[in-house]
Design a protein around this motif. Structure first.
Motif, mmCIF file in Angstrom:
data_model
loop_
_atom_site.group_PDB
_atom_site.id
_atom_site.type_symbol
_atom_site.label_atom_id
_atom_site.label_comp_id
_atom_site.label_asym_id
_atom_site.label_seq_id
_atom_site.Cartn_x
_atom_site.Cartn_y
_atom_site.Cartn_z
ATOM 1 N N ASP A 25 5.982 1.615 14.747
ATOM 2 C CA ASP A 25 6.530 1.681 13.197
ATOM 3 C C ASP A 25 5.309 2.026 12.455
ATOM 4 O OD1 ASP A 25 8.241 1.551 11.096
ATOM 5 O OD2 ASP A 25 8.185 -0.679 11.010
ATOM 6 N N LEU A 71 0.842 -1.022 -0.079
ATOM 7 C CA LEU A 71 -0.083 0.052 0.036
ATOM 8 C C LEU A 71 0.827 1.239 -0.016
ATOM 9 C CD1 LEU A 71 -2.907 1.091 0.214
ATOM 10 C CD2 LEU A 71 -2.440 1.116 2.908
ATOM 11 N N ALA A 92 3.382 -5.664 8.447
ATOM 12 C CA ALA A 92 3.030 -6.654 7.682
ATOM 13 C C ALA A 92 3.311 -8.029 7.899
ATOM 14 C CB ALA A 92 3.813 -6.218 6.259
ATOM 15 N N HIS A 93 4.615 -8.500 7.765
ATOM 16 C CA HIS A 93 4.658 -9.736 8.165
ATOM 17 C C HIS A 93 5.333 -9.950 9.520
ATOM 18 C CE1 HIS A 93 4.003 -11.425 4.253
ATOM 19 N NE2 HIS A 93 4.801 -10.877 3.986
ATOM 20 N N GLY A 94 5.686 -8.597 10.035
ATOM 21 C CA GLY A 94 6.047 -8.673 11.634
ATOM 22 C C GLY A 94 7.728 -8.685 11.757
ATOM 23 N N SER A 95 8.570 -8.642 10.535
ATOM 24 C CA SER A 95 9.828 -8.798 10.847
ATOM 25 C C SER A 95 10.504 -7.640 11.290
ATOM 26 C CB SER A 95 10.467 -8.965 9.419
ATOM 27 O OG SER A 95 11.726 -9.109 9.425
ATOM 28 N N ALA A 96 9.865 -6.375 11.130
ATOM 29 C CA ALA A 96 10.581 -5.034 11.681
ATOM 30 C C ALA A 96 10.189 -5.105 13.159
ATOM 31 C CB ALA A 96 9.879 -4.119 11.158
ATOM 32 N N LYS A 138 -1.421 -4.650 7.929
ATOM 33 C CA LYS A 138 -1.951 -5.522 6.849
ATOM 34 C C LYS A 138 -2.169 -6.695 7.298
ATOM 35 C CE LYS A 138 1.326 -4.263 4.345
ATOM 36 N NZ LYS A 138 2.122 -4.496 2.918
HETATM 37 P P1 5GP Z 1 7.291 -6.170 8.234
HETATM 38 O O1 5GP Z 1 8.553 -6.280 8.827
HETATM 39 O O2 5GP Z 1 6.130 -6.235 9.222
HETATM 40 O O3 5GP Z 1 7.036 -7.446 6.860
HETATM 41 O O4 5GP Z 1 7.034 -4.884 7.410
HETATM 42 C C1 5GP Z 1 6.953 -3.571 8.132
HETATM 43 C C2 5GP Z 1 7.837 -2.820 7.531
HETATM 44 O O5 5GP Z 1 7.753 -2.571 5.807
HETATM 45 C C3 5GP Z 1 7.850 -1.408 7.607
HETATM 46 O O6 5GP Z 1 8.866 -0.766 8.608
HETATM 47 C C4 5GP Z 1 7.502 -0.594 6.558
HETATM 48 O O7 5GP Z 1 8.373 0.509 6.225
HETATM 49 C C5 5GP Z 1 7.476 -1.557 5.235
HETATM 50 N N1 5GP Z 1 6.243 -1.876 4.609
HETATM 51 C C6 5GP Z 1 5.473 -3.092 4.719
HETATM 52 N N2 5GP Z 1 4.287 -2.917 3.961
HETATM 53 C C7 5GP Z 1 4.420 -1.855 3.537
HETATM 54 C C8 5GP Z 1 3.364 -1.289 2.568
HETATM 55 O O8 5GP Z 1 2.565 -1.973 2.212
HETATM 56 N N3 5GP Z 1 3.718 -0.012 2.205
HETATM 57 C C9 5GP Z 1 4.742 0.811 2.809
HETATM 58 N N4 5GP Z 1 4.798 2.015 2.161
HETATM 59 N N5 5GP Z 1 5.959 0.089 3.534
HETATM 60 C C10 5GP Z 1 5.560 -1.181 3.781
#
Ligand code: 5GP
Length: 192
Positions: free
Chosen positions: A124, A20, A128-132, A156
């Protein structure tokens, strides 16, 4: 947060791969008035929890963390992406896979900025998947600080990171949770 859902519907763009784009108000151009409301809402959600520090990750978590930190009157620490795996002993370090770039970076926080006396809120922009968030939680645990919980501007839900972390017992607050996202529309999860 109703306004987050409205802003996503008004200005968000659904890209291929479950991405997104909200660069017009959240993570490239920043709507400062709305950013203040985001910080106030995060402060309201964690009111009374005795948060002493906010931890985020560069770069797009920083505006949200600053706004929440200002509302909660606490300092903000941001983890830096360190491309080299040669990490010196004065930092906490953990690997984080980038959702948007697919690469894994070591993210680091200087040890003196997080101590066992801290009660930390992790913040944050996206979950999304929660890695961060998982990486940031690992850094909090390495420091011996207490993790109060996490807050994301946009979760998401269909990428499952938030529900996995909740099942592990963490408090995760997201200002909007998207359960479905296609070119035809966006469906939000009902929240209390
Ligand atoms: P995760 O680590 O939870 O998979 O993803 C989170 C990180 O990825 C966030 O720090 C964010 O910056 C980036 N991110 C994940 N999904 C999106 C998205 O749909 N749009 C944007 N702009 N950043 C995302």
């Amino acid at each position: 947060m109703k306004k987050m859902e409205e802003m996503i519907l008004k200005e968000g763009k659904v890209l291929p791969g479950g991405v997104l784009k909200v660069g017009s108000f959240l993570n490239q151009q920043v709507d400062t008035k709305f950013m203040k409301e985001i910080g106030d809402e995060i402060a309201r959600l964690y009111d009374g929890e005795g948060v002493t520090k906010i931890l985020t990750i560069e770069s797009s978590g920083i505006p949200i963390a600053i706004s929440a930190g200002f509302a909660m009157k606490v300092k903000v620490v941001y983890a830096k992406k360190n491309k080299s795996s040669n990490v010196s002993g004065d930092v906490y370090s953990t690997p984080v896979k980038s959702f948007t770039h697919g690469v894994t970076n070591n993210v680091v926080v200087t040890k003196e900025y997080l101590t066992p006396d801290d009660r930390v809120l992790v913040v944050d922009d996206f979950l999304a998947h929660g890695s961060a968030l998982t990486g940031l939680i690992d850094i909090v645990n390495q420091s011996g600080a207490y993790l109060v919980g996490c807050a994301a501007a946009i979760e998401k839900g269909f990428q499952m990171g938030g529900d996995r972390l909740r099942a592990e017992g963490y408090r995760i607050e997201s200002l909007a949770i998207i359960d479905e996202m296609t070119d035809d529309g966006i469906t939000f999860r009902e929240q209390k």
